[in-house]
Design a protein around this motif. Structure first.
Motif, PDB file in Angstrom:
ATOM      1  N   ASN A  12       0.875  -1.206  -0.050  1.00  0.00           N
ATOM      2  CA  ASN A  12      -0.052   0.139  -0.180  1.00  0.00           C
ATOM      3  C   ASN A  12       0.815   1.116   0.018  1.00  0.00           C
ATOM      4  O   ASN A  12       0.786   1.958   1.079  1.00  0.00           O
ATOM      5  CB  ASN A  12      -0.994   0.000   1.175  1.00  0.00           C
ATOM      6  CG  ASN A  12      -1.841   1.097   1.140  1.00  0.00           C
ATOM      7  OD1 ASN A  12      -2.273   1.761   0.149  1.00  0.00           O
ATOM      8  ND2 ASN A  12      -2.606   1.335   2.318  1.00  0.00           N
ATOM      9  N   ARG A  13       1.331   1.487  -1.174  1.00  0.00           N
ATOM     10  CA  ARG A  13       2.526   2.593  -1.268  1.00  0.00           C
ATOM     11  C   ARG A  13       1.688   3.697  -2.166  1.00  0.00           C
ATOM     12  O   ARG A  13       0.755   3.509  -2.887  1.00  0.00           O
ATOM     13  CB  ARG A  13       3.882   2.167  -1.881  1.00  0.00           C
ATOM     14  CG  ARG A  13       4.628   1.280  -1.339  1.00  0.00           C
ATOM     15  CD  ARG A  13       5.826   1.258  -1.641  1.00  0.00           C
ATOM     16  NE  ARG A  13       5.814   0.852  -3.231  1.00  0.00           N
ATOM     17  CZ  ARG A  13       6.272  -0.309  -3.811  1.00  0.00           C
ATOM     18  NH1 ARG A  13       6.513  -1.220  -3.071  1.00  0.00           N
ATOM     19  NH2 ARG A  13       6.091  -0.523  -5.132  1.00  0.00           N
ATOM     20  N   VAL A  14       2.168   5.155  -2.074  1.00  0.00           N
ATOM     21  CA  VAL A  14       1.601   6.231  -2.721  1.00  0.00           C
ATOM     22  C   VAL A  14       1.544   5.900  -4.204  1.00  0.00           C
ATOM     23  O   VAL A  14       0.896   6.262  -4.961  1.00  0.00           O
ATOM     24  CB  VAL A  14       2.213   7.341  -2.282  1.00  0.00           C
ATOM     25  CG1 VAL A  14       1.797   8.614  -3.069  1.00  0.00           C
ATOM     26  CG2 VAL A  14       2.214   7.713  -0.930  1.00  0.00           C
ATOM     27  N   LYS A  62      -2.608  -4.320   2.452  1.00  0.00           N
ATOM     28  CA  LYS A  62      -2.193  -4.585   1.384  1.00  0.00           C
ATOM     29  C   LYS A  62      -3.319  -4.273   0.341  1.00  0.00           C
ATOM     30  O   LYS A  62      -4.523  -4.029   0.679  1.00  0.00           O
ATOM     31  CB  LYS A  62      -2.222  -6.197   0.851  1.00  0.00           C
ATOM     32  CG  LYS A  62      -0.905  -6.902   1.796  1.00  0.00           C
ATOM     33  CD  LYS A  62       0.397  -6.271   1.421  1.00  0.00           C
ATOM     34  CE  LYS A  62       1.452  -7.225   1.934  1.00  0.00           C
ATOM     35  NZ  LYS A  62       2.860  -6.763   1.705  1.00  0.00           N
ATOM     36  N   VAL A  63      -2.981  -3.978  -0.865  1.00  0.00           N
ATOM     37  CA  VAL A  63      -3.752  -3.309  -1.947  1.00  0.00           C
ATOM     38  C   VAL A  63      -4.280  -4.271  -3.192  1.00  0.00           C
ATOM     39  O   VAL A  63      -3.316  -4.936  -3.579  1.00  0.00           O
ATOM     40  CB  VAL A  63      -3.419  -2.132  -2.648  1.00  0.00           C
ATOM     41  CG1 VAL A  63      -4.296  -1.832  -3.726  1.00  0.00           C
ATOM     42  CG2 VAL A  63      -3.038  -1.027  -1.616  1.00  0.00           C
ATOM     43  N   ASN A  64      -5.493  -4.681  -3.285  1.00  0.00           N
ATOM     44  CA  ASN A  64      -5.938  -5.317  -4.503  1.00  0.00           C
ATOM     45  C   ASN A  64      -6.639  -4.633  -5.355  1.00  0.00           C
ATOM     46  O   ASN A  64      -7.382  -3.468  -4.967  1.00  0.00           O
ATOM     47  CB  ASN A  64      -7.072  -6.639  -4.099  1.00  0.00           C
ATOM     48  CG  ASN A  64      -6.638  -7.426  -3.090  1.00  0.00           C
ATOM     49  OD1 ASN A  64      -5.431  -7.514  -3.186  1.00  0.00           O
ATOM     50  ND2 ASN A  64      -7.289  -8.137  -2.168  1.00  0.00           N
ATOM     51  N   LEU A 122       6.226  -4.173  -8.539  1.00  0.00           N
ATOM     52  CA  LEU A 122       4.968  -3.933  -7.919  1.00  0.00           C
ATOM     53  C   LEU A 122       4.783  -4.899  -6.650  1.00  0.00           C
ATOM     54  O   LEU A 122       3.906  -4.733  -5.713  1.00  0.00           O
ATOM     55  CB  LEU A 122       3.618  -4.254  -8.685  1.00  0.00           C
ATOM     56  CG  LEU A 122       3.211  -3.425  -9.916  1.00  0.00           C
ATOM     57  CD1 LEU A 122       2.304  -3.734 -10.821  1.00  0.00           C
ATOM     58  CD2 LEU A 122       3.288  -1.907  -9.330  1.00  0.00           C
ATOM     59  N   GLN A 123       5.608  -6.003  -6.580  1.00  0.00           N
ATOM     60  CA  GLN A 123       5.682  -6.960  -5.536  1.00  0.00           C
ATOM     61  C   GLN A 123       4.144  -7.551  -5.225  1.00  0.00           C
ATOM     62  O   GLN A 123       3.943  -7.619  -3.923  1.00  0.00           O
ATOM     63  CB  GLN A 123       6.311  -6.391  -4.242  1.00  0.00           C
ATOM     64  CG  GLN A 123       7.591  -5.903  -4.481  1.00  0.00           C
ATOM     65  CD  GLN A 123       8.266  -5.283  -3.355  1.00  0.00           C
ATOM     66  OE1 GLN A 123       7.480  -4.586  -2.346  1.00  0.00           O
ATOM     67  NE2 GLN A 123       9.442  -5.447  -3.021  1.00  0.00           N
ATOM     68  N   TYR A 124       3.640  -7.884  -6.187  1.00  0.00           N
ATOM     69  CA  TYR A 124       2.136  -8.318  -6.197  1.00  0.00           C
ATOM     70  C   TYR A 124       2.249  -9.925  -5.911  1.00  0.00           C
ATOM     71  O   TYR A 124       3.427 -10.361  -6.226  1.00  0.00           O
ATOM     72  CB  TYR A 124       1.211  -8.258  -7.173  1.00  0.00           C
ATOM     73  CG  TYR A 124       1.541  -8.570  -8.435  1.00  0.00           C
ATOM     74  CD1 TYR A 124       1.593 -10.113  -8.828  1.00  0.00           C
ATOM     75  CD2 TYR A 124       2.215  -7.888  -9.405  1.00  0.00           C
ATOM     76  CE1 TYR A 124       2.034 -10.538 -10.175  1.00  0.00           C
ATOM     77  CE2 TYR A 124       2.704  -8.473 -10.595  1.00  0.00           C
ATOM     78  CZ  TYR A 124       2.565  -9.530 -11.014  1.00  0.00           C
ATOM     79  OH  TYR A 124       2.841 -10.160 -12.281  1.00  0.00           O
ATOM     80  N   GLN A 125       1.200 -10.449  -5.293  1.00  0.00           N
ATOM     81  CA  GLN A 125       1.575 -12.037  -4.993  1.00  0.00           C
ATOM     82  C   GLN A 125       0.635 -12.806  -5.970  1.00  0.00           C
ATOM     83  O   GLN A 125       1.301 -13.768  -6.334  1.00  0.00           O
ATOM     84  CB  GLN A 125       0.831 -12.138  -3.771  1.00  0.00           C
ATOM     85  CG  GLN A 125       1.557 -11.759  -2.364  1.00  0.00           C
ATOM     86  CD  GLN A 125       1.244 -12.251  -1.041  1.00  0.00           C
ATOM     87  OE1 GLN A 125       0.200 -13.045  -0.832  1.00  0.00           O
ATOM     88  NE2 GLN A 125       1.905 -11.528  -0.092  1.00  0.00           N
TER      89      GLN A 125
END
Length: 410
Positions: A271-273, A302-304, A328-331
């Motif tokens: 959850n970054r700007v 976390k952001v979806n 982005l370091q998404y999972q």
């Protein structure tokens, strides 16, 4: 003497008989004393045939050479149209896009018009000639041939109308005008006498194929009245203007829909700007058009992010996401296809709260699950499963009183 710009699409010039019929409409305008500029598309499906040829020779044809190839389709039509007019006793001349002074940005396959040098056009008009212009094409400052992308002939016509300060621009097509929805799908759809630029622009962007969004933008920016009318029969069309002058009582003026929509979800990003900026900048740089967007922040911060795209863009979208995974370091990335988008449009929605609620109530009554929602001042779009699309559109069309009125005789 007023200058009129006309445009005939591919289905309106699909064979010799149709070219003659179109030429008769051009002759009529000239006989009425107008200066006439007519923009034409390639005949029928000839552009598709040219593209098919290219792909028989190459899995990924060079874009410059594709533009060179595709631009020939309109050149066939302009010469044939002039031949038909001369047989009718009308002096006419054909001009390619670049001969007509249409200058574009240096982009192949989807160029935008940057300027129009009208000197050549105006010289022929002063000589009393009808000018037939190839739509869909232009030239860069370096002399490269470009094409304008889907609906490019509409854009050519309206841009010429603006440059020549024409009285109006008539778009002749295979339908009598703009309908409340696609009459091929919604049998009770009816023709509108008029519609505003803003409403038409929303409908065009949402999948209504009768006019291209760029053409409507040009018309709005330069206050060019657009008239959509039939090339087959003589009757009043639909006027696209600043404010619709008829049927002001309609809160919703039209419904648009499109299939082949895919929902992509990128899960559990930090959850970054700059998270959303990084994601959508990367997609935009690859030319991927993103539509409806939904963001969700989880309990552990976390952001979806879910967004809709055209299904054709799925492969490239997944490739782009893979290249930026470390950034982005998404999972996980998930996608759901076989979706559609159904939208209601109307300037009356600004002053009528509760329209969105009405839409959702109708969909709920029809047991249509809603995947995603997007709104603006004059539209509400929903992403739903494709199998529900026609039922949803027909139900909404009836609820918002858009069905064709049937006179009951005593």
């Amino acid at each position: 003497m007023a200058t009129l710009v006309q445009k005939f699409g591919g289905t309106s010039v699909g064979d010799a008989a149709k070219i003659k019929r179109a030429a008769e409409k051009v002759k009529r305008a000239k006989d009425e004393g107008h200066e006439v500029v007519t923009v034409v598309s390639a005949m029928g499906k000839s552009t598709d045939a040219l593209v098919d040829l290219a792909y028989q020779l190459s899995e990924e044809p060079d874009k410059r050479e594709l533009d060179m190839l595709m631009s020939t389709g309109e050149q066939v039509t302009i010469s044939l149209m002039v031949m038909a007019l001369k047989e009718m006793g009308i002096d006419a001349v054909s001009l390619t896009g670049w001969q007509a002074g249409i200058r574009t940005e240096d982009v192949h396959q989807n160029a935008r018009i940057t300027d129009i040098k009208t000197e050549n056009l105006e010289r022929h008009l002063k000589e009393g000639k009808v000018v037939i212009v190839a739509g869909f094409q232009g030239m860069t400052p370096e002399g490269e041939i470009t094409t304008l992308g889907r609906g490019g002939s509409d854009t050519t016509a309206v841009a010429l109308a603006a440059a020549l300060k024409a009285e109006s621009c008539s778009i002749f097509t295979d339908v009598p005008g703009v309908y409340t929805s696609d009459p091929r799908v919604v049998k009770k759809a009816r023709q509108l006498q008029s519609i505003s630029y803003d409403e038409m622009l929303e409908l065009a962007n949402l999948g209504a194929g009768v006019l291209h969004p760029r053409a409507v933008e040009f018309a709005k920016n330069y206050s060019i009245p657009l008239i959509v009318r039939s090339s087959m029969i003589d009757q009043e069309g639909t006027v696209v203007e600043e404010e619709a002058s008829m049927e002001q009582n309609l809160v919703v003026r039209g419904l648009a829909f499109e299939s082949a929509v895919t929902k992509v979800t990128v899960e559990r990003m930090p959850n970054r700007v700059d998270t959303l900026s990084s994601l959508f900048t990367s997609l935009a740089e690859s030319g991927i058009n993103v539509d409806v967007i939904i963001q969700q922040v989880t309990e552990d911060q976390k952001v979806n992010v879910s967004f809709s795209i055209h299904t054709q863009a799925l492969k490239e979208t997944l490739e782009v996401l893979e290249t930026i995974q470390s950034k982005l370091q998404y999972q996980k990335v998930r996608h759901v296809d076989q979706l559609s988008k159904v939208s209601i449009v109307g300037s009356g929605m600004i002053s009528n709260p509760g329209v969105a609620a009405d839409m959702f109530r109708v969909l709920a009554k029809e047991e249509v699950p809603v995947e995603m929602v997007s709104t603006s001042e004059i539209k509400v779009s929903t992403v739903i499963e494709e199998k529900y699309m026609v039922k949803a559109v027909e139900s909404l069309h009836t609820f918002f009183e858009l069905d064709e009125r049937v006179e009951v005789r005593a």
